[in-house]
Motif scaffolding. Structure first.
Motif: not given
Length: 165
Positions: A4-32
């Motif tokens: 999730s935090f690595a998304l901020a480091g992606l260059p602009s343009g098409p994303s290489p990330v197809g999806s993100v599934t958080l299983l029991q995410g241990a960070f703020s429910h307001f993070a996004f």
């Protein structure tokens, strides 16, 4: 959390990330969230990041996760960490794995059996209540690690576009 935090480091343009599934995410429910519902001058630490995903961001949560439903809010309150990391979804101190992603207008659906359908939206957030299957575990963490189920596997594979019903 790392992805999730690595998304901020992606260059602009098409994303290489197809999806993100958080299983029991241990960070703020307001993070996004943008803005934070209790402070319009601030946003969550990951505000805008779902737009960097070609597919969905899926937040899998359960009411049976004691680590995130009880202890995480207490630790977050003590640390006064309300944007980067009580069981009540409106709680300032809650975790994604206990309540799903909050403040992002994400729909909440129940977990489907293997082979079931989900309404994924590229760049959107989907909260999946997995309480029906992610429910077992000893104190003090409860069901925090109870993710090995066919339904959870199907959810992750379907979100990634690797299977279709």
């Amino acid at each position: 959390r790392l992805i999730s935090f690595a998304l901020a480091g992606l260059p602009s343009g098409p994303s290489p990330v197809g999806s993100v599934t958080l299983l029991q995410g241990a960070f703020s429910h307001f993070a996004f969230a943008s803005p934070l519902p209790f402070d319009a001058a601030r946003s969550g630490a990951l505000a805008g990041m779902p737009a960097r995903i070609n597919g969905p961001l899926v937040a899998c949560f359960t009411e049976h996760d004691s680590a995130l439903g009880r202890f995480y809010p207490l630790a977050s309150l003590a640390a006064q960490d309300d944007s980067a990391e009580a069981q009540n979804p409106s709680s300032r101190w809650g975790a994604i794995g206990a309540n799903g992603a909050q403040g992002v207008q994400a729909p909440v659906v129940g977990i489907q059996p293997a082979g079931g359908r989900y309404a994924f939206v590229p760049g959107g957030v989907l909260n999946v209540d997995a309480s029906a299957v992610v429910r077992n575990g000893p104190p003090p963490s409860g069901a925090h690690s109870d993710i090995l189920h066919p339904e959870v596997t199907w959810l992750a594979l379907a979100a990634g576009g690797l299977v279709t019903p």
